[in-house]
Design a protein around this motif. Structure first.
Motif, PDB file in Angstrom:
ATOM      1  N   GLY A 169     -26.252 -51.360  37.445  1.00 38.51           N
ATOM      2  CA  GLY A 169     -25.445 -50.439  37.329  1.00 38.51           C
ATOM      3  C   GLY A 169     -24.510 -49.451  36.570  1.00 38.51           C
ATOM      4  N   SER A 170     -24.463 -50.136  35.457  1.00 39.03           N
ATOM      5  CA  SER A 170     -24.565 -49.745  34.250  1.00 39.03           C
ATOM      6  C   SER A 170     -25.527 -48.139  33.504  1.00 39.03           C
ATOM      7  CB  SER A 170     -24.003 -50.525  33.039  1.00 39.03           C
ATOM      8  OG  SER A 170     -25.724 -51.391  32.791  1.00 39.03           O
ATOM      9  N   ALA A 171     -26.099 -48.428  33.769  1.00 38.69           N
ATOM     10  CA  ALA A 171     -27.212 -47.247  33.466  1.00 38.69           C
ATOM     11  C   ALA A 171     -27.347 -47.037  34.262  1.00 38.69           C
ATOM     12  CB  ALA A 171     -29.058 -48.264  33.544  1.00 38.69           C
ATOM     13  N   ILE A 172     -26.968 -46.929  35.771  1.00 37.23           N
ATOM     14  CA  ILE A 172     -26.534 -44.973  36.349  1.00 37.23           C
ATOM     15  C   ILE A 172     -24.936 -44.501  36.177  1.00 37.23           C
ATOM     16  CG2 ILE A 172     -26.012 -44.824  38.301  1.00 37.23           C
ATOM     17  CD1 ILE A 172     -28.124 -47.326  39.235  1.00 37.23           C
ATOM     18  N   SER A 173     -24.413 -45.287  35.582  1.00 34.75           N
ATOM     19  CA  SER A 173     -23.228 -45.095  35.586  1.00 34.75           C
ATOM     20  C   SER A 173     -23.865 -44.546  34.221  1.00 34.75           C
ATOM     21  CB  SER A 173     -21.919 -45.920  35.495  1.00 34.75           C
ATOM     22  OG  SER A 173     -22.673 -46.683  34.708  1.00 34.75           O
ATOM     23  N   ALA A 174     -23.864 -44.753  33.495  1.00 38.26           N
ATOM     24  CA  ALA A 174     -24.226 -43.796  31.462  1.00 38.26           C
ATOM     25  C   ALA A 174     -24.951 -43.216  31.944  1.00 38.26           C
ATOM     26  CB  ALA A 174     -25.024 -44.745  31.270  1.00 38.26           C
ATOM     27  N   SER A 175     -25.740 -42.934  33.158  1.00 43.93           N
ATOM     28  CA  SER A 175     -26.939 -41.523  33.125  1.00 43.93           C
ATOM     29  C   SER A 175     -25.415 -40.933  33.358  1.00 43.93           C
ATOM     30  CB  SER A 175     -27.716 -41.594  33.867  1.00 43.93           C
ATOM     31  OG  SER A 175     -28.109 -42.679  33.483  1.00 43.93           O
ATOM     32  N   GLN A 176     -25.190 -41.057  34.377  1.00 47.80           N
ATOM     33  CA  GLN A 176     -23.843 -39.419  34.812  1.00 47.80           C
ATOM     34  C   GLN A 176     -23.069 -39.216  33.365  1.00 47.80           C
ATOM     35  OE1 GLN A 176     -22.240 -41.152  38.313  1.00 47.80           O
ATOM     36  NE2 GLN A 176     -21.472 -38.796  38.522  1.00 47.80           N
ATOM     37  N   VAL A 177     -22.519 -40.139  32.907  1.00 43.98           N
ATOM     38  CA  VAL A 177     -21.600 -39.764  31.897  1.00 43.98           C
ATOM     39  C   VAL A 177     -22.525 -39.258  30.443  1.00 43.98           C
ATOM     40  CG1 VAL A 177     -20.458 -40.664  30.041  1.00 43.98           C
ATOM     41  CG2 VAL A 177     -20.395 -42.005  31.867  1.00 43.98           C
ATOM     42  N   LEU A 178     -23.232 -39.481  30.426  1.00 46.45           N
ATOM     43  CA  LEU A 178     -24.448 -38.603  29.673  1.00 46.45           C
ATOM     44  C   LEU A 178     -24.863 -37.035  29.944  1.00 46.45           C
ATOM     45  CD1 LEU A 178     -27.214 -41.189  28.247  1.00 46.45           C
ATOM     46  CD2 LEU A 178     -25.048 -39.949  27.209  1.00 46.45           C
ATOM     47  N   MET A 179     -24.653 -36.770  31.253  1.00 40.53           N
ATOM     48  CA  MET A 179     -24.870 -35.525  32.358  1.00 40.53           C
ATOM     49  C   MET A 179     -23.388 -34.814  31.819  1.00 40.53           C
ATOM     50  SD  MET A 179     -26.500 -36.910  35.958  1.00 40.53           S
ATOM     51  CE  MET A 179     -25.704 -35.545  36.572  1.00 40.53           C
ATOM     52  N   HIS A 180     -22.603 -34.811  31.699  1.00 38.87           N
ATOM     53  CA  HIS A 180     -20.853 -34.565  31.952  1.00 38.87           C
ATOM     54  C   HIS A 180     -20.622 -34.657  30.806  1.00 38.87           C
ATOM     55  CE1 HIS A 180     -21.145 -33.186  35.666  1.00 38.87           C
ATOM     56  NE2 HIS A 180     -21.705 -34.945  35.836  1.00 38.87           N
ATOM     57  N   ILE A 181     -21.499 -35.141  29.458  1.00 35.74           N
ATOM     58  CA  ILE A 181     -20.227 -35.757  28.725  1.00 35.74           C
ATOM     59  C   ILE A 181     -20.945 -33.942  26.836  1.00 35.74           C
ATOM     60  CG2 ILE A 181     -22.556 -36.033  26.907  1.00 35.74           C
ATOM     61  CD1 ILE A 181     -20.850 -37.866  25.687  1.00 35.74           C
ATOM     62  N   VAL A 182     -21.953 -32.880  27.480  1.00 33.93           N
ATOM     63  CA  VAL A 182     -21.158 -31.838  26.460  1.00 33.93           C
ATOM     64  C   VAL A 182     -20.568 -31.040  27.207  1.00 33.93           C
ATOM     65  CG1 VAL A 182     -22.615 -30.526  25.448  1.00 33.93           C
ATOM     66  CG2 VAL A 182     -23.434 -32.518  26.032  1.00 33.93           C
TER      67      VAL A 182
END
Length: 213
Positions: free
Chosen positions: A101-114
């Motif tokens: 679950g943390s891998a999925i949420s981290a991926s979503q964070v990285l998608m919107h981090i810029v």
């Protein structure tokens, strides 16, 4: 070699004070914590009208999957004994689901981090829900690891049958979890409807839209 304790033996051990209920109460707290996290997500969805995206729904699924491990410990406690293997398996499962679950949420964070990406949906205390999901998963991993590290003093072992509070909780907590499982399935169905693929940025409940509502 596996040793099966008879009911009289269980009662005898329970009377000697061998029972460690700290781990069992923590299992209840873990399950209810995951359900509370989903309740917060429901508030954003149904109270504030913010529709979860497919990745958000995946994170919800792993919250529920992570809670299944401790819930198994709770269900096993109804028999009067929770073995070390069952205790370790329950929280091992919780850690595995939380890592995914943390891998999925981290991926979503990285998608919107810029910047200037505003992120998906609303925020709580300046952080979007998928960021809070990542934090929750990390805390769940740490808490489960600590429970396993302290197995000698935290595993339920022999659970006293005379504990009214634990007996009631062992029925209520799994029921609460199953309620969230069922409501999450309904929410997913309403969002996706009878389509094979769900919109990446849903703006309505597709099932109701297809019905003309």
């Amino acid at each position: 070699m596996t040793t099966t304790l008879t009911a009289p033996a269980v009662e005898k051990l329970a009377g000697t004070g061998i029972s460690h209920k700290l781990g069992l109460w923590f299992a209840h707290l873990y399950v209810l914590g995951m359900c509370g996290t989903l309740a917060g997500a429901y508030f954003f969805q149904f109270g504030l009208g913010e529709y979860p995206c497919p990745m958000c729904l995946l994170q919800r699924m792993f919250f529920l999957l992570s809670a299944i491990g401790p819930a198994w410990i709770i269900v096993r406690s109804r028999t009067g004994v929770v073995t070390t293997q069952e205790f370790a398996s329950g929280f091992g499962w919780a850690i595995l689901a939380a890592v995914l679950g943390s891998a999925i949420s981290a991926s979503q964070v990285l998608m919107h981090i810029v910047p200037p990406d505003p992120g998906y949906a609303g925020a709580l205390f300046g952080l979007h829900l998928y960021t809070w999901a990542f934090i929750t998963f990390v805390l769940a991993i740490l808490a489960s690891a600590i429970a396993l590290f302290l197995t000698a003093v935290s595993e339920p072992g022999t659970v006293a049958r005379t504990s009214a509070a634990l007996s009631r909780a062992a029925k209520i907590t799994p029921a609460i979890l199953m309620t969230f499982v069922a409501t999450n399935l309904v929410a997913c169905f309403l969002l996706q409807g009878l389509h094979w693929k769900m919109s990446g940025d849903p703006t309505s409940y597709q099932f109701l839209t297809d019905l003309g509502w």
